[in-house]
Design a protein around this motif. Structure first.
Motif, mmCIF file in Angstrom:
data_model
loop_
_atom_site.group_PDB
_atom_site.id
_atom_site.type_symbol
_atom_site.label_atom_id
_atom_site.label_comp_id
_atom_site.label_asym_id
_atom_site.label_seq_id
_atom_site.Cartn_x
_atom_site.Cartn_y
_atom_site.Cartn_z
ATOM 1 N N LEU A 263 -26.137 -7.815 1.025
ATOM 2 C CA LEU A 263 -26.297 -6.846 0.811
ATOM 3 C C LEU A 263 -25.941 -5.774 0.618
ATOM 4 C CD1 LEU A 263 -27.087 -8.368 5.295
ATOM 5 C CD2 LEU A 263 -28.573 -8.576 2.945
ATOM 6 N N THR A 264 -26.590 -4.552 0.100
ATOM 7 C CA THR A 264 -26.245 -3.742 -0.113
ATOM 8 C C THR A 264 -25.783 -1.922 1.210
ATOM 9 O OG1 THR A 264 -28.362 -3.441 -0.851
ATOM 10 C CG2 THR A 264 -26.288 -3.982 -2.618
ATOM 11 N N ASN A 265 -26.110 -2.583 1.968
ATOM 12 C CA ASN A 265 -26.432 -1.374 2.648
ATOM 13 C C ASN A 265 -24.834 -0.506 3.310
ATOM 14 O OD1 ASN A 265 -28.165 -3.297 3.799
ATOM 15 N ND2 ASN A 265 -29.395 -2.091 5.014
ATOM 16 N N THR A 266 -24.638 0.521 2.667
ATOM 17 C CA THR A 266 -23.683 1.613 3.431
ATOM 18 C C THR A 266 -22.753 1.567 4.275
ATOM 19 O OG1 THR A 266 -24.376 2.952 1.582
ATOM 20 C CG2 THR A 266 -22.496 3.695 2.313
ATOM 21 N N CYS A 267 -23.791 1.689 5.614
ATOM 22 C CA CYS A 267 -23.631 1.425 7.151
ATOM 23 C C CYS A 267 -22.695 -0.213 7.393
ATOM 24 C CB CYS A 267 -24.437 1.498 7.882
ATOM 25 S SG CYS A 267 -25.943 0.406 7.906
ATOM 26 N N LEU A 268 -23.016 -1.068 6.392
ATOM 27 C CA LEU A 268 -22.290 -2.117 6.153
ATOM 28 C C LEU A 268 -20.783 -2.393 5.795
ATOM 29 C CD1 LEU A 268 -25.203 -4.921 6.006
ATOM 30 C CD2 LEU A 268 -24.336 -4.050 8.470
ATOM 31 N N GLN A 269 -21.127 -1.607 4.834
ATOM 32 C CA GLN A 269 -19.500 -0.830 4.247
ATOM 33 C C GLN A 269 -18.319 -1.278 4.505
ATOM 34 O OE1 GLN A 269 -20.044 -4.137 0.895
ATOM 35 N NE2 GLN A 269 -22.570 -4.116 1.979
ATOM 36 N N GLN A 270 -19.332 0.185 4.930
ATOM 37 C CA GLN A 270 -18.253 1.209 6.060
ATOM 38 C C GLN A 270 -17.134 0.320 7.197
ATOM 39 O OE1 GLN A 270 -20.873 3.688 7.579
ATOM 40 N NE2 GLN A 270 -20.671 5.363 6.040
ATOM 41 N N ALA A 356 -26.142 10.522 5.699
ATOM 42 C CA ALA A 356 -24.395 10.454 6.301
ATOM 43 C C ALA A 356 -23.736 9.690 5.533
ATOM 44 C CB ALA A 356 -23.984 10.581 7.413
ATOM 45 N N GLN A 357 -24.827 8.799 4.541
ATOM 46 C CA GLN A 357 -24.428 7.563 3.812
ATOM 47 C C GLN A 357 -23.997 8.031 2.693
ATOM 48 O OE1 GLN A 357 -26.948 4.042 3.078
ATOM 49 N NE2 GLN A 357 -28.825 5.701 2.288
ATOM 50 N N THR A 358 -24.673 8.844 2.099
ATOM 51 C CA THR A 358 -24.221 9.801 0.626
ATOM 52 C C THR A 358 -22.228 10.292 0.768
ATOM 53 O OG1 THR A 358 -26.020 10.583 0.889
ATOM 54 C CG2 THR A 358 -24.245 11.875 -0.886
ATOM 55 N N GLY A 359 -22.116 10.234 2.176
ATOM 56 C CA GLY A 359 -20.384 10.889 2.103
ATOM 57 C C GLY A 359 -19.881 11.596 2.035
ATOM 58 N N HIS A 360 -19.217 12.160 1.205
ATOM 59 C CA HIS A 360 -18.337 13.633 1.476
ATOM 60 C C HIS A 360 -18.440 13.891 -0.181
ATOM 61 C CE1 HIS A 360 -17.577 14.421 5.770
ATOM 62 N NE2 HIS A 360 -16.850 13.329 5.516
ATOM 63 N N GLN A 361 -17.945 12.665 -1.228
ATOM 64 C CA GLN A 361 -17.645 12.915 -2.055
ATOM 65 C C GLN A 361 -18.841 13.369 -2.893
ATOM 66 O OE1 GLN A 361 -16.386 9.910 -4.450
ATOM 67 N NE2 GLN A 361 -17.461 10.318 -6.245
ATOM 68 N N LEU A 362 -20.571 12.564 -2.325
ATOM 69 C CA LEU A 362 -21.845 13.935 -2.948
ATOM 70 C C LEU A 362 -22.608 13.539 -2.047
ATOM 71 C CD1 LEU A 362 -23.028 9.577 -5.081
ATOM 72 C CD2 LEU A 362 -21.491 12.034 -5.951
ATOM 73 N N ARG A 363 -21.904 14.744 -1.221
ATOM 74 C CA ARG A 363 -22.636 15.380 -0.001
ATOM 75 C C ARG A 363 -23.682 16.573 -0.993
ATOM 76 N NH1 ARG A 363 -21.448 17.405 5.244
ATOM 77 N NH2 ARG A 363 -21.665 19.850 5.350
ATOM 78 N N GLY A 364 -23.462 17.183 -1.950
ATOM 79 C CA GLY A 364 -24.059 18.071 -2.629
ATOM 80 C C GLY A 364 -25.754 17.704 -3.277
ATOM 81 N N ILE A 365 -25.471 16.619 -3.207
ATOM 82 C CA ILE A 365 -27.267 15.730 -3.371
ATOM 83 C C ILE A 365 -27.708 16.098 -1.799
ATOM 84 C CG2 ILE A 365 -28.088 13.754 -3.752
ATOM 85 C CD1 ILE A 365 -25.865 12.515 -5.566
ATOM 86 N N VAL A 366 -27.550 15.715 -0.906
ATOM 87 C CA VAL A 366 -28.385 15.975 0.501
ATOM 88 C C VAL A 366 -28.217 17.765 0.544
ATOM 89 C CG1 VAL A 366 -27.977 15.389 3.172
ATOM 90 C CG2 VAL A 366 -27.231 13.639 1.416
ATOM 91 N N ALA A 367 -27.302 18.163 0.268
ATOM 92 C CA ALA A 367 -27.569 19.722 0.372
ATOM 93 C C ALA A 367 -28.594 19.739 -0.601
ATOM 94 C CB ALA A 367 -26.017 20.620 0.188
ATOM 95 N N GLY A 368 -28.523 19.654 -1.651
ATOM 96 C CA GLY A 368 -29.801 19.817 -2.707
ATOM 97 C C GLY A 368 -30.816 19.567 -2.388
ATOM 98 N N LEU A 369 -30.845 18.233 -1.778
ATOM 99 C CA LEU A 369 -32.303 17.658 -1.091
ATOM 100 C C LEU A 369 -33.026 18.524 -0.383
ATOM 101 C CD1 LEU A 369 -34.562 15.418 -0.789
ATOM 102 C CD2 LEU A 369 -33.324 14.438 0.610
#
Length: 396
Positions: A263-270, A356-369
């Motif tokens: 399972l690759t869901n980020t919420c599970l990895q967190q 929010a699973q994108t996280g802080h490191q890739l926050r710019g991707i969601v901001a751009g979206l």
């Protein structure tokens, strides 16, 4: 003088709410953004960007030219796994060889009211039972067929099981139904995995894609999270900046009980000790630094585009399960798996995905979206009734 109109932004996640408000401030300064609807509004809000349950659907219906909403009222044909499977099966039956028939894992609908009726339930998906029985004769684990059981209406990896035998299925059914003896649970929020599955009573079983693409130097399975914008009725855009979401441990197809590997869901990895955001979530196009070439990534991306085209054509043919509105839009999270032959498989679609699973490191991707969503949908809609002279379109 331009009339000032309200934009109601009412979202549970501060991560998302802040990015939406920033995008509106930048591209739609004529809108007065508020988190609460006024008690006695003079005019309907120009925009409702709210949790699904909070949207004023009467307003959306009565003010189709002047009030925009961030969701479609009816879209269960897309986001509920059983309904999607039904629609896809009907679509593919009429169009043999279509993309959906080639890029969606073989899927069966599994419905069960009580453990005593398991044999009858298998009558509707006898191929799965046949696969289980054939596996009993296969000593080499690599030769076995594997299946994945998913509840129709849950997300974030809740209630998912991997199966390769009748014993696996019987064990899972025992866990799901427990000692209920047919009594329903009161858990309607889905917080309890067994209670949620028992209440729904319907699942899909999919043939498991057991040869996923693994990167050089990284034996962890991953899937792609694609953000898809549906607008009006109906334009569809795939956001180019997709994500790659990784499992927590190395992939081993023979270890079905090691769910961290499957399972690759980020919420599970967190939830894992030592969770490393930079290793769990990567930008899709950055996979060029991990053994994939740019042409290979372009080929994968184009497959996602093509499959989505067939997906929305199929869903649009089901007016009971999907009704796009002229004054609505919605951002969906689609999950794709890429196998070792670089073939893309459509797994599922999610409403109100966890941005929010994108996280802080890739926050710019969601901001751009959100910026591109506002520029593509909200700004033109608002300008259309504020009589502004300029409309800017931005399409990914």
């Amino acid at each position: 003088m331009t009339e000032q109109r309200l934009a109601i932004v009412q979202l549970d996640d501060p991560y998302v709410s802040t990015l939406v408000q920033d995008a509106l401030a930048q591209h739609c300064p004529a809108l007065a953004v508020t988190s609460e609807a006024p008690a006695a509004p003079v005019s309907p809000p120009a925009l409702q960007w709210r949790e699904y349950e909070a949207i004023d659907w009467d307003c959306v219906s009565e003010h189709r030219d002047s009030s925009l909403a961030n969701a479609y009222c009816i879209r269960k044909g897309l986001i509920r796994k059983v309904q999607m499977a039904n629609v896809f099966q009907q679509y593919c039956a009429k169009r043999p060889g279509c993309l959906l028939s080639q890029h969606v894992p073989e899927t069966w609908i599994f419905q069960l009211d009580h453990p005593d009726y398991l044999d009858e339930a298998f009558n509707e998906c006898w191929e799965v039972e046949r696969g289980f029985r054939a596996n009993a004769e296969r000593e080499n684990p690599a030769d076995r067929e594997r299946f994945i059981l998913k509840p129709s209406m849950t997300g974030r990896g809740v209630g998912i099981y991997l199966l390769e035998s009748l014993e696996d299925m019987e064990r899972v059914i025992g866990e799901l139904f427990g000692d209920s003896d047919g009594e329903e649970t009161d858990d309607e929020d889905g917080d309890d995995e067994r209670g949620s599955a028992w209440l729904l009573r319907e699942w899909v079983i999919q043939r498991y894609v057991d040869k996923p693409l693994l990167l050089q130097g990284d034996r962890r399975k991953f899937h792609l999270r694609a953000y898809v914008l549906a607008v009006g009725r109906l334009r569809v855009y795939l956001y180019r900046d997709m994500l790659a979401l990784f499992a927590g441990t190395e992939y081993d197809v023979a270890k079905l009980d090691a769910m961290d590997a499957h399972l690759t869901n980020t919420c599970l990895q967190q939830k894992r000790d030592g969770f490393d955001e930079s290793q769990a979530v990567r930008a899709f196009w950055d996979l060029a630094n991990h053994g994939l070439t740019t042409p290979e990534l372009e080929h994968i991306f184009q497959q996602c585009c093509d499959v989505l085209g067939d997906c929305f054509e199929a869903i649009s043919s089901d007016p009971i399960g999907f009704q796009p509105l002229p004054n609505a839009f919605e951002l969906f999270g689609f999950d794709f798996l890429v196998d070792e032959a670089h073939k893309v498989w459509l797994l599922e679609a999610n409403a109100f995905p966890d941005f929010a699973q994108t996280g802080h490191q890739l926050r710019g991707i969601v901001a751009g979206l959100f910026n591109d969503t506002v520029r593509t949908v909200v700004k033109p809609f608002v300008l259309s009734f504020l009589n502004d002279a300029t409309v800017e379109h931005f399409v990914h």
